[in-house]
Design a protein around this motif. Structure first.
Motif, PDB file in Angstrom:
ATOM      1  N   ASN A 116      58.214  18.495  46.972  1.00 42.60           N
ATOM      2  CA  ASN A 116      59.159  18.942  45.958  1.00 42.60           C
ATOM      3  C   ASN A 116      58.404  19.282  44.679  1.00 42.60           C
ATOM      4  N   SER A 117      58.733  20.403  44.071  1.00 42.33           N
ATOM      5  CA  SER A 117      58.027  20.843  42.857  1.00 42.33           C
ATOM      6  C   SER A 117      58.604  20.247  41.579  1.00 42.33           C
ATOM      7  N   VAL A 121      61.014  14.086  40.815  1.00 41.23           N
ATOM      8  CA  VAL A 121      61.080  13.542  42.175  1.00 41.23           C
ATOM      9  C   VAL A 121      59.817  12.719  42.424  1.00 41.23           C
ATOM     10  N   ARG A 122      59.996  11.535  42.995  1.00 45.24           N
ATOM     11  CA  ARG A 122      58.885  10.592  43.179  1.00 45.24           C
ATOM     12  C   ARG A 122      57.684  11.187  43.921  1.00 45.24           C
ATOM     13  N   SER A 123      57.939  11.958  44.964  1.00 44.55           N
ATOM     14  CA  SER A 123      56.830  12.479  45.768  1.00 44.55           C
ATOM     15  C   SER A 123      55.914  13.392  44.955  1.00 44.55           C
ATOM     16  N   HIS A 124      56.467  14.050  43.949  1.00 42.82           N
ATOM     17  CA  HIS A 124      55.687  14.969  43.122  1.00 42.82           C
ATOM     18  C   HIS A 124      54.468  14.260  42.534  1.00 42.82           C
ATOM     19  N   GLY A 125      54.677  13.132  41.904  1.00 43.29           N
ATOM     20  CA  GLY A 125      53.578  12.380  41.298  1.00 43.29           C
ATOM     21  C   GLY A 125      52.781  11.573  42.312  1.00 43.29           C
ATOM     22  N   PHE A 126      53.440  11.095  43.357  1.00 41.96           N
ATOM     23  CA  PHE A 126      52.801  10.263  44.382  1.00 41.96           C
ATOM     24  C   PHE A 126      51.595  10.964  45.003  1.00 41.96           C
ATOM     25  N   TYR A 127      51.798  12.162  45.505  1.00 44.55           N
ATOM     26  CA  TYR A 127      50.712  12.870  46.173  1.00 44.55           C
ATOM     27  C   TYR A 127      49.599  13.252  45.201  1.00 44.55           C
ATOM     28  N   ARG A 128      49.967  13.697  44.015  1.00 47.18           N
ATOM     29  CA  ARG A 128      48.962  14.071  43.019  1.00 47.18           C
ATOM     30  C   ARG A 128      48.116  12.859  42.624  1.00 47.18           C
ATOM     31  N   TYR A 129      48.740  11.726  42.464  1.00 48.35           N
ATOM     32  CA  TYR A 129      48.025  10.492  42.122  1.00 48.35           C
ATOM     33  C   TYR A 129      46.984  10.156  43.194  1.00 48.35           C
ATOM     34  N   LEU A 130      47.282  10.503  44.436  1.00 55.09           N
ATOM     35  CA  LEU A 130      46.379  10.204  45.549  1.00 55.09           C
ATOM     36  C   LEU A 130      45.379  11.329  45.824  1.00 55.09           C
ATOM     37  N   GLY A 131      45.305  12.313  44.928  1.00 56.36           N
ATOM     38  CA  GLY A 131      44.267  13.330  45.022  1.00 56.36           C
ATOM     39  C   GLY A 131      44.669  14.653  45.642  1.00 56.36           C
ATOM     40  N   TRP A 132      45.949  14.812  45.962  1.00 56.83           N
ATOM     41  CA  TRP A 132      46.419  16.086  46.515  1.00 56.83           C
ATOM     42  C   TRP A 132      46.551  17.093  45.379  1.00 56.83           C
ATOM     43  N   GLN A 133      46.215  18.357  45.663  1.00 59.85           N
ATOM     44  CA  GLN A 133      46.212  19.407  44.644  1.00 59.85           C
ATOM     45  C   GLN A 133      47.135  20.555  45.043  1.00 59.85           C
TER      46      GLN A 133
END
Length: 152
Positions: A116-117, A121-133
Motif C-alpha cells: 500500500n502506498s 497503512v502499517r505495511s508502508h513503514g514496515f517494509y521500508r524499515y526492513l530495507g525494502w525500497q
C-alpha cells in the motif's frame, strides 16, 4: 505472552491461512474475495504442494497465527498475514525474514512485493524499515512495488 514457533507451511495449512487472511487488521480479504481473484483453497494448496509457493507458518497455542508465502519462480513475496493479537511482537518480521531466506536459497538475489502506498497503512513503514525500497512502479492492484536486494 505467547510462545511462537515457526515451520515450513504445507498444503494442509491453507484452510487456516485463508481464515487468517480474512481476519487481518488491514487489507483483509475474505475467502469469497480470494476466490474472485482466482485463489481457492485447492489452487493455493496445489501451488504449495508443487513447490511454487514456499511458505512459513507461525504457530502459537496449537494454531497458526500468521504466515508468509513467496513465489519460487519470480521472487515475489506474495502474502504476509498475521492475526492482530500477534502484531508488534516481531512475528511478522520473523515470517518475512524466513520467507526471504527460502527464496534466497532458491537462487533469488532480488525480491519484490506490492505494498500500500499510503504512509498511514502499517505495511508502508514496515517494509521500508526492513530495507525494502520503492522501485517507482505500481502493480495491477495499484499497490506500490518495493524491492529488496541481498547484499551478497
Amino acid at each position: 505472552m505467547h510462545t511462537v514457533n515457526y515451520r515450513t507451511a504445507g498444503p494442509d495449512d491453507i484452510a487456516a491461512c485463508i481464515v487468517i487472511r480474512g481476519q487481518t487488521r488491514e487489507n483483509a480479504i475474505s475467502e469469497a474475495g480470494l476466490n474472485e481473484l482466482g485463489i481457492t483453497r485447492e489452487s493455493w494448496a496445489q501451488s504449495v504442494r508443487e513447490g511454487e509457493l514456499p511458505g512459513v507458518a507461525a504457530e502459537a497455542d496449537g494454531r497458526i497465527v500468521g504466515y508468509c508465502f513467496g513465489d519460487a519462480q519470480s521472487g515475489e513475496i506474495v502474502v504476509l498475514a498475521l492475526l492482530p493479537d500477534f502484531e508488534n511482537m516481531g512475528v511478522g518480521k520473523a515470517l518475512l525474514t524466513k520467507a526471504m531466506e527460502a527464496l534466497r536459497d532458491l537462487g533469488h538475489r532480488r525480491l519484490f512485493l506490492g505494498c500500500n502506498s499510503d504512509p498511514a497503512v502499517r505495511s508502508h513503514g514496515f517494509y521500508r524499515y526492513l530495507g525494502w525500497q520503492p522501485v517507482g512502479q505500481t502493480d495491477k492492484y495499484g499497490d506500490e512495488m518495493l524491492e529488496y536486494t541481498f547484499a551478497d
